[in-house]
Design a protein around this motif. Structure first.
Motif, PDB file in Angstrom:
ATOM      1  N   ASP A  79       0.824  -1.211   0.000  1.00 27.42           N
ATOM      2  CA  ASP A  79       0.000   0.000   0.000  1.00 27.42           C
ATOM      3  C   ASP A  79       0.856   1.258   0.000  1.00 27.42           C
ATOM      4  N   GLU A  80       1.929   1.253   0.778  1.00 32.00           N
ATOM      5  CA  GLU A  80       2.825   2.405   0.831  1.00 32.00           C
ATOM      6  C   GLU A  80       3.490   2.644  -0.521  1.00 32.00           C
ATOM      7  N   ILE A  81       3.948   1.570  -1.150  1.00 29.74           N
ATOM      8  CA  ILE A  81       4.627   1.695  -2.447  1.00 29.74           C
ATOM      9  C   ILE A  81       3.657   2.160  -3.522  1.00 29.74           C
ATOM     10  N   CYS A  82       2.433   1.632  -3.510  1.00 36.90           N
ATOM     11  CA  CYS A  82       1.430   2.036  -4.497  1.00 36.90           C
ATOM     12  C   CYS A  82       1.102   3.523  -4.378  1.00 36.90           C
ATOM     13  N   CYS A  83       0.954   4.000  -3.131  1.00 29.98           N
ATOM     14  CA  CYS A  83       0.644   5.423  -2.924  1.00 29.98           C
ATOM     15  C   CYS A  83       1.810   6.307  -3.372  1.00 29.98           C
ATOM     16  N   ALA A  84       3.019   5.859  -3.133  1.00 28.07           N
ATOM     17  CA  ALA A  84       4.199   6.660  -3.482  1.00 28.07           C
ATOM     18  C   ALA A  84       4.468   6.675  -4.975  1.00 28.07           C
ATOM     19  N   THR A  85       4.154   5.570  -5.669  1.00 31.60           N
ATOM     20  CA  THR A  85       4.487   5.459  -7.103  1.00 31.60           C
ATOM     21  C   THR A  85       3.301   5.704  -8.023  1.00 31.60           C
ATOM     22  N   GLY A  86       2.086   5.645  -7.468  1.00 34.30           N
ATOM     23  CA  GLY A  86       0.898   5.804  -8.303  1.00 34.30           C
ATOM     24  C   GLY A  86       0.500   4.519  -9.020  1.00 34.30           C
ATOM     25  N   LEU A  87       1.171   3.417  -8.737  1.00 34.59           N
ATOM     26  CA  LEU A  87       0.853   2.134  -9.355  1.00 34.59           C
ATOM     27  C   LEU A  87      -0.341   1.484  -8.653  1.00 34.59           C
ATOM     28  N   SER A  88      -1.121   0.729  -9.409  1.00 40.34           N
ATOM     29  CA  SER A  88      -2.175  -0.059  -8.790  1.00 40.34           C
ATOM     30  C   SER A  88      -1.553  -1.299  -8.161  1.00 40.34           C
ATOM     31  N   THR A  89      -2.294  -1.931  -7.274  1.00 49.76           N
ATOM     32  CA  THR A  89      -1.784  -3.143  -6.627  1.00 49.76           C
ATOM     33  C   THR A  89      -1.526  -4.242  -7.647  1.00 49.76           C
ATOM     34  N   ILE A  90      -2.440  -4.362  -8.622  1.00 49.08           N
ATOM     35  CA  ILE A  90      -2.281  -5.398  -9.651  1.00 49.08           C
ATOM     36  C   ILE A  90      -1.024  -5.158 -10.476  1.00 49.08           C
ATOM     37  N   LYS A  91      -0.794  -3.888 -10.869  1.00 52.30           N
ATOM     38  CA  LYS A  91       0.389  -3.563 -11.669  1.00 52.30           C
ATOM     39  C   LYS A  91       1.665  -3.816 -10.873  1.00 52.30           C
ATOM     40  N   LEU A  92       1.670  -3.442  -9.593  1.00 51.07           N
ATOM     41  CA  LEU A  92       2.846  -3.661  -8.757  1.00 51.07           C
ATOM     42  C   LEU A  92       3.139  -5.152  -8.614  1.00 51.07           C
ATOM     43  N   GLU A  93       2.094  -5.926  -8.418  1.00 52.59           N
ATOM     44  CA  GLU A  93       2.290  -7.379  -8.307  1.00 52.59           C
ATOM     45  C   GLU A  93       2.866  -7.959  -9.596  1.00 52.59           C
ATOM     46  N   GLU A  94       2.404  -7.444 -10.752  1.00 50.94           N
ATOM     47  CA  GLU A  94       2.930  -7.923 -12.036  1.00 50.94           C
ATOM     48  C   GLU A  94       4.415  -7.608 -12.166  1.00 50.94           C
ATOM     49  N   LEU A  95       4.795  -6.383 -11.771  1.00 48.62           N
ATOM     50  CA  LEU A  95       6.203  -5.990 -11.854  1.00 48.62           C
ATOM     51  C   LEU A  95       7.074  -6.825 -10.922  1.00 48.62           C
ATOM     52  N   ILE A  96       6.567  -7.086  -9.728  1.00 49.71           N
ATOM     53  CA  ILE A  96       7.345  -7.853  -8.761  1.00 49.71           C
ATOM     54  C   ILE A  96       7.434  -9.328  -9.172  1.00 49.71           C
ATOM     55  N   ASP A  97       6.336  -9.866  -9.718  1.00 45.67           N
ATOM     56  CA  ASP A  97       6.352 -11.268 -10.162  1.00 45.67           C
ATOM     57  C   ASP A  97       7.365 -11.483 -11.278  1.00 45.67           C
ATOM     58  N   ALA A  98       7.561 -10.434 -12.097  1.00 45.74           N
ATOM     59  CA  ALA A  98       8.492 -10.546 -13.215  1.00 45.74           C
ATOM     60  C   ALA A  98       9.934 -10.238 -12.819  1.00 45.74           C
ATOM     61  N   ASP A  99      10.133  -9.802 -11.585  1.00 46.65           N
ATOM     62  CA  ASP A  99      11.468  -9.419 -11.113  1.00 46.65           C
ATOM     63  C   ASP A  99      12.053 -10.548 -10.270  1.00 46.65           C
ATOM     64  N   THR A 100      13.057 -11.210 -10.775  1.00 45.91           N
ATOM     65  CA  THR A 100      13.658 -12.355 -10.057  1.00 45.91           C
ATOM     66  C   THR A 100      14.505 -11.921  -8.878  1.00 45.91           C
ATOM     67  N   ASN A 101      14.755 -10.606  -8.748  1.00 42.36           N
ATOM     68  CA  ASN A 101      15.577 -10.101  -7.642  1.00 42.36           C
ATOM     69  C   ASN A 101      14.756  -9.611  -6.456  1.00 42.36           C
ATOM     70  N   VAL A 102      13.470  -9.993  -6.440  1.00 39.83           N
ATOM     71  CA  VAL A 102      12.602  -9.517  -5.368  1.00 39.83           C
ATOM     72  C   VAL A 102      11.972 -10.714  -4.638  1.00 39.83           C
ATOM     73  N   THR A 103      12.031 -10.657  -3.324  1.00 40.05           N
ATOM     74  CA  THR A 103      11.395 -11.650  -2.463  1.00 40.05           C
ATOM     75  C   THR A 103      10.297 -10.981  -1.651  1.00 40.05           C
ATOM     76  N   ILE A 104       9.197 -11.676  -1.438  1.00 36.01           N
ATOM     77  CA  ILE A 104       8.076 -11.114  -0.692  1.00 36.01           C
ATOM     78  C   ILE A 104       8.042 -11.673   0.725  1.00 36.01           C
ATOM     79  N   LEU A 105       7.978 -10.756   1.688  1.00 29.31           N
ATOM     80  CA  LEU A 105       7.795 -11.130   3.095  1.00 29.31           C
ATOM     81  C   LEU A 105       6.393 -10.720   3.507  1.00 29.31           C
ATOM     82  N   MET A 106       5.632 -11.620   4.116  1.00 34.54           N
ATOM     83  CA  MET A 106       4.266 -11.322   4.550  1.00 34.54           C
ATOM     84  C   MET A 106       4.215 -11.331   6.076  1.00 34.54           C
ATOM     85  N   LYS A 107       3.685 -10.255   6.620  1.00 34.46           N
ATOM     86  CA  LYS A 107       3.570 -10.187   8.089  1.00 34.46           C
ATOM     87  C   LYS A 107       2.468  -9.218   8.489  1.00 34.46           C
TER      88      LYS A 107
END
Length: 387
Positions: A359-387
């Protein structure tokens, strides 16, 4: 090993002593009455009396002195009149507490009590006439006893009464972020705009439980920092609470507080009335509400739950269900925190530090959650931590 002082530091403590000090024309500064007796010794008072009855520049201001292992809160006063020696009467009523305890809650009481004594002195010479000393001593005894025991006290002298009450001083409100959604509390939903300042008048119409702070700033055409300050002020006065942004892709998890629904019938009834989709239909059952809450867990987003359990067929508004659960800590939102594991991050990837959630990244970049997830899914250098 923690000491009692470290455990109580910054917390409210009891009143250890109340004393009345005055400036005598020949004897100088002295304590006229105190409760309990002899709590402040003459030697200790001689060391601090310059701060109890200070120079004129500090008159009629709340002063706090922290010394000799005690904290003293006073309100020095000078009354000008030709009937007094040197044409003036100086006095101060002081509250004493432990040096490590918070004393700000006593400040309005000390000021109010001094203003009362000013009036009593001007009408009856209540302070300067020695005949009133026993009554003053009795009054101080009652104030310290009542305030320490019940936090309220009523004093009646002659035909005048004064009510004293220790008010709870709340902590500063938390910082407000762009991605948070302000929600008006039910008792303030019909707040009159005429009673608010100009910024609040511009912001309040857009606080609907849907818009996050960043969007409210844009819709109200008010600078972002002003909107945050305004909402923080509303949170401080308990008009507004802050919730996570509602999305069907959100993952929620029930907490131990959920058992309150089963144990507290009044609370359960309030919940059922709040989450009802339509008022002209039977209210939801506790079974249906509890079923949805209890199945909120890691790996299951709200959309999946709605497809599986069809809350609207049971007259349940899933948005209100989430709101109520968050407000009363029945559930909590599980956020996704991206972490960049590559070598040279771009501007957006610098935000993938494990501290900023979606949510913080979406507000700062103007990206939608779906678009951000697409970018992160395509980026092999990113790991997701859920908490």
């Amino acid at each position: 090993m923690l000491t009692q002082e470290s455990n109580l530091a910054g917390k409210e403590g009891i009143i250890r002593c109340i004393f009345l000090s005055e400036f005598h024309a020949t004897a100088g500064s002295k304590i006229t009455c105190q409760s309990p007796q002899n709590f402040i010794s003459k030697h200790a008072f001689d060391l601090i009396n310059a701060y109890i009855l200070p120079k004129r520049e500090l008159e009629r201001q709340v002063l706090t002195v922290n010394t000799l292992g005690i904290k003293i809160v006073g309100y020095p006063v000078k009354i000008d009149h030709e009937k007094y020696a040197r044409n003036a009467f100086y006095f101060n009523i002081c509250f004493v507490c432990d040096h490590y305890c918070r004393s700000v809650q006593y400040e309005p009481i000390v000021k109010k009590l001094c203003e009362f004594l000013i009036m009593m002195e001007m009408q009856y010479s209540f302070l300067s006439n020695d005949e009133y000393r026993p009554r003053i001593q009795k009054m101080l005894n009652k104030i310290i006893s009542d305030l320490n025991e019940s936090k309220v006290c009523t004093i009646t002298e002659e035909e005048t009464s004064i009510h004293l009450k220790i008010l709870k001083i709340t902590d500063d409100p938390p910082e407000v972020f762009d991605h948070q959604v302000p929600v008006l509390k039910r008792e303030f939903e019909n707040m009159s705009l005429s009673e608010c300042d100009l910024t609040t008048q511009q912001v309040l119409p857009f606080i609907n439980g849907l818009h996050h702070v960043g969007k409210i700033s844009m819709l109200a055409d008010v600078e972002n920092a002003l909107v945050k300050s305004c909402i923080q002020n509303l949170v401080y006065y308990n008009f507004v609470e802050l919730l996570p942004l509602f999305k069907y892709s959100n993952v929620y998890m029930c907490t131990r507080n959920l058992q309150k629904l089963a144990r507290n019938q009044d609370f359960a009834q309030e919940c059922l009335s709040y989450v009802a989709l339509k008022n002209d239909q039977p209210i939801p059952t506790i079974y249906n509400v509890f079923q949805i809450y209890s199945q909120m867990t890691h790996g299951v987003n709200l959309k999946t739950l709605c497809i599986r359990l069809s809350p609207r067929q049971n007259n349940i508004n899933e948005r209100k269900l989430v709101d109520y659960g968050l407000k009363h800590s029945l559930i909590r939102c599980i956020n996704k925190y991206p972490i960049f594991t590559g070598s040279i991050p771009n501007a957006r990837q610098k935000m993938y530090n494990g501290m900023n959630h979606f949510d913080e990244i979406c507000c700062a970049t103007g990206l939608s959650t779906i678009k951000l997830e697409e970018l992160i899914d395509a980026d092999t250098n990113v790991t997701i931590l859920m908490k």
